[in-house]
Design an enzyme around this catalytic site. Structure first.
Site, mmCIF file in Angstrom:
data_model
loop_
_atom_site.group_PDB
_atom_site.id
_atom_site.type_symbol
_atom_site.label_atom_id
_atom_site.label_comp_id
_atom_site.label_asym_id
_atom_site.label_seq_id
_atom_site.Cartn_x
_atom_site.Cartn_y
_atom_site.Cartn_z
ATOM 1 N N GLY A 68 -20.693 -20.934 -1.202
ATOM 2 C CA GLY A 68 -19.384 -20.470 -1.649
ATOM 3 C C GLY A 68 -19.415 -20.275 -3.157
ATOM 4 N N ALA A 195 -19.773 -21.716 5.495
ATOM 5 C CA ALA A 195 -19.959 -22.294 6.833
ATOM 6 C C ALA A 195 -19.811 -23.808 6.881
ATOM 7 C CB ALA A 195 -21.354 -21.917 7.340
ATOM 8 N N HIS A 196 -20.249 -24.500 5.806
ATOM 9 C CA HIS A 196 -20.342 -25.953 5.943
ATOM 10 C C HIS A 196 -19.004 -26.669 5.892
ATOM 11 C CE1 HIS A 196 -20.176 -27.654 1.696
ATOM 12 N NE2 HIS A 196 -20.400 -26.398 1.392
ATOM 13 N N THR A 232 -34.233 -12.623 0.758
ATOM 14 C CA THR A 232 -34.405 -12.640 2.211
ATOM 15 C C THR A 232 -33.357 -13.546 2.846
ATOM 16 O OG1 THR A 232 -36.753 -12.283 1.885
ATOM 17 C CG2 THR A 232 -36.088 -13.086 4.052
ATOM 18 N N CYS A 319 -16.571 -35.908 -7.896
ATOM 19 C CA CYS A 319 -17.855 -36.514 -8.219
ATOM 20 C C CYS A 319 -18.929 -35.456 -8.033
ATOM 21 C CB CYS A 319 -18.101 -37.682 -7.285
ATOM 22 S SG CYS A 319 -19.652 -38.487 -7.616
HETATM 23 C C1 PLP Z 1 -12.279 -24.136 -2.560
HETATM 24 C C2 PLP Z 1 -13.757 -24.177 -2.651
HETATM 25 N N1 PLP Z 1 -14.416 -23.121 -3.152
HETATM 26 C C3 PLP Z 1 -15.755 -23.087 -3.275
HETATM 27 C C4 PLP Z 1 -16.514 -24.166 -2.882
HETATM 28 C C5 PLP Z 1 -18.004 -24.113 -3.089
HETATM 29 O O1 PLP Z 1 -18.676 -23.923 -1.886
HETATM 30 P P1 PLP Z 1 -20.221 -24.349 -1.755
HETATM 31 O O2 PLP Z 1 -20.229 -25.821 -1.553
HETATM 32 O O3 PLP Z 1 -20.668 -23.598 -0.519
HETATM 33 O O4 PLP Z 1 -20.920 -23.900 -2.966
HETATM 34 C C6 PLP Z 1 -15.878 -25.302 -2.341
HETATM 35 C C7 PLP Z 1 -16.679 -26.490 -1.943
HETATM 36 O O5 PLP Z 1 -16.219 -27.616 -2.069
HETATM 37 C C8 PLP Z 1 -14.474 -25.298 -2.222
HETATM 38 O O6 PLP Z 1 -13.809 -26.352 -1.732
#
Ligand code: PLP
Length: 379
Positions: A68, A195-196, A232, A319
């Protein structure tokens, strides 16, 4: 007992099953033209359709990223590409992956407006729209805040931005899989999901870019992802992402009801135990998130004590890299340092059971009593 699903979620066994084939007998580079490569390409394209369906998008506009964070960085830096200066409007409670990208633009001479939310964690649309200037390149407003769960009025902001001819980005990483996300009804130009956060694997995320919008690739190299994101593809993770998205889309309403029931049972129980303040409770919130302050109690001490009892929660302080920093979100909603230091977040997931809520309340009751005694004794 795990109550930290906004940090990450356990892999759904159905997702793991789909991934396993691609961690064993099946493999391939989706760019290879032979049969093995073409099969990997088919798996990636199938996942793209599943992910696109979850957000009401056309698959051709969805690109896979490794996180993300990467998707969020890509939007900000793409909007700044080829401009030595400009103006960027964002809420003061955006995820650090947007905030830090804004900081970098600011250091390079951009003007940044950070719009504060109200006490409940909601950003007033009018305040964002009033911040727009002639040279505003992009407005960024997340759909759901990761710390307190408040859902932001993204559609209203996007409608105003459209009138003003300004691009709008929505970080839906924390919202997707928990509440409906639809790129068309939101009316945004860019949207990210990962995804996570909904029982898919780590290391697979996606960025949707509206058709007709220029996008300057953040990662350059090979021609993958329609030349928009070189590298990739992580086929096993993308396959898992697709299955997690399909499951989330099918089970969304049922999950929402279950999660809200767990959260509500926890909050009514905790109110009987202590004089707590529940943040964002007056606003529309994610069904799974409860962020609360225990006045006079150190949340970090409480979290450590809960951890020793096998209960995983997180504190109001974010954290990262092992270092505890005070939370920008809690400061932005107007909490004092002391209030923020007494804040804890429980984020529920679909595998949590009602009996676990009862148990965490029992553990919490004991630890709160011990902490108050310790505090009274000056400990
Ligand atoms: C609102 C939001 N945006 C972006 C992210 C970042 O995603 P990633 O952990 O896949 O880098 C997070 C992860 O905690 C999130 O809560």
């Amino acid at each position: 007992m795990y109550f930290d699903h906004n940090a990450t979620t356990p892999l759904d066994p159905r997702v793991r099953e789909a991934m396993l084939a691609w961690l064993g007998p099946r493999f391939g580079n989706p760019s290879s033209v032979h049969g093995i490569g073409r099969a990997a390409r088919e798996a990636v394209e199938n996942a793209r359709q599943q992910v696109a369906f979850l957000i009401g998008a056309s698959p051709s506009r969805v690109m896979f990223t490794a996180s993300g964070t990467e998707a969020n960085n890509a939007v900000v830096f793409s909007c700044a590409e080829n401009r030595s200066s400009g103006h960027f409007v964002l809420s003061a409670i955006e995820h650090p992956s947007v905030q830090a990208a804004a900081d970098r633009l600011e250091a390079a001479g951009w003007a940044i407006t950070r719009v504060a939310p109200d006490r409940s964690g909601r950003v007033e649309p009018q305040r964002i729209l009033e911040a727009i200037r002639e040279d505003t390149a992009v407005v960024s407003l997340m759909l759901a805040n990761n710390e307190i769960g408040t859902i932001q009025p993204v559609a209203e902001v996007a409608a105003g931005c459209r009138q003003a001819g300004v691009r709008v980005f929505c970080d839906a990483v924390q919202a997707a899989g928990k509440v409906p996300v639809d790129v068309e009804s939101l009316g945004v130009d860019f949207l990210s999901i990962g995804a996570h956060k909904f029982h898919g694997p780590l290391g697979a995320a996606a960025l949707w870019v509206r058709g007709g919008i220029d996008f300057a690739p953040f990662m350059v190299g090979g021609g993958q992802e329609r030349r928009q994101r070189a590298g990739t593809e992580n086929v096993p993770a993308i396959v898992g992402f697709g299955v997690a998205a399909e499951l989330a889309a099918t089970e969304l309403a049922e999950r929402g009801t279950r999660l809200a029931a767990l959260r509500d049972a926890f909050e009514s129980g905790v109110k009987r135990l202590a004089d707590v303040v529940i943040h964002g409770a007056e606003s529309l919130r994610l069904p799974n998130t409860s962020n609360l302050s225990f006045p006079g109690i150190s949340a970090e001490n409480l979290m450590i004590r809960l951890d020793l009892q096998g209960v995983a929660v997180s504190t109001g302080a974010a954290c990262s890299s092992g270092k505890v920093e005070s939370s920008a979100t809690l400061a932005a909603i107007g909490l004092s340092e002391e209030e923020a230091a007494s804040s804890m977040r429980l984020s529920f997931g679909i595998t949590n059971q009602p009996a676990e809520v009862a148990q965490v309340l029992r553990v919490l009751e004991g630890e709160l009593a011990r902490l108050s005694v310790a505090d009274e004794g000056g400990g």
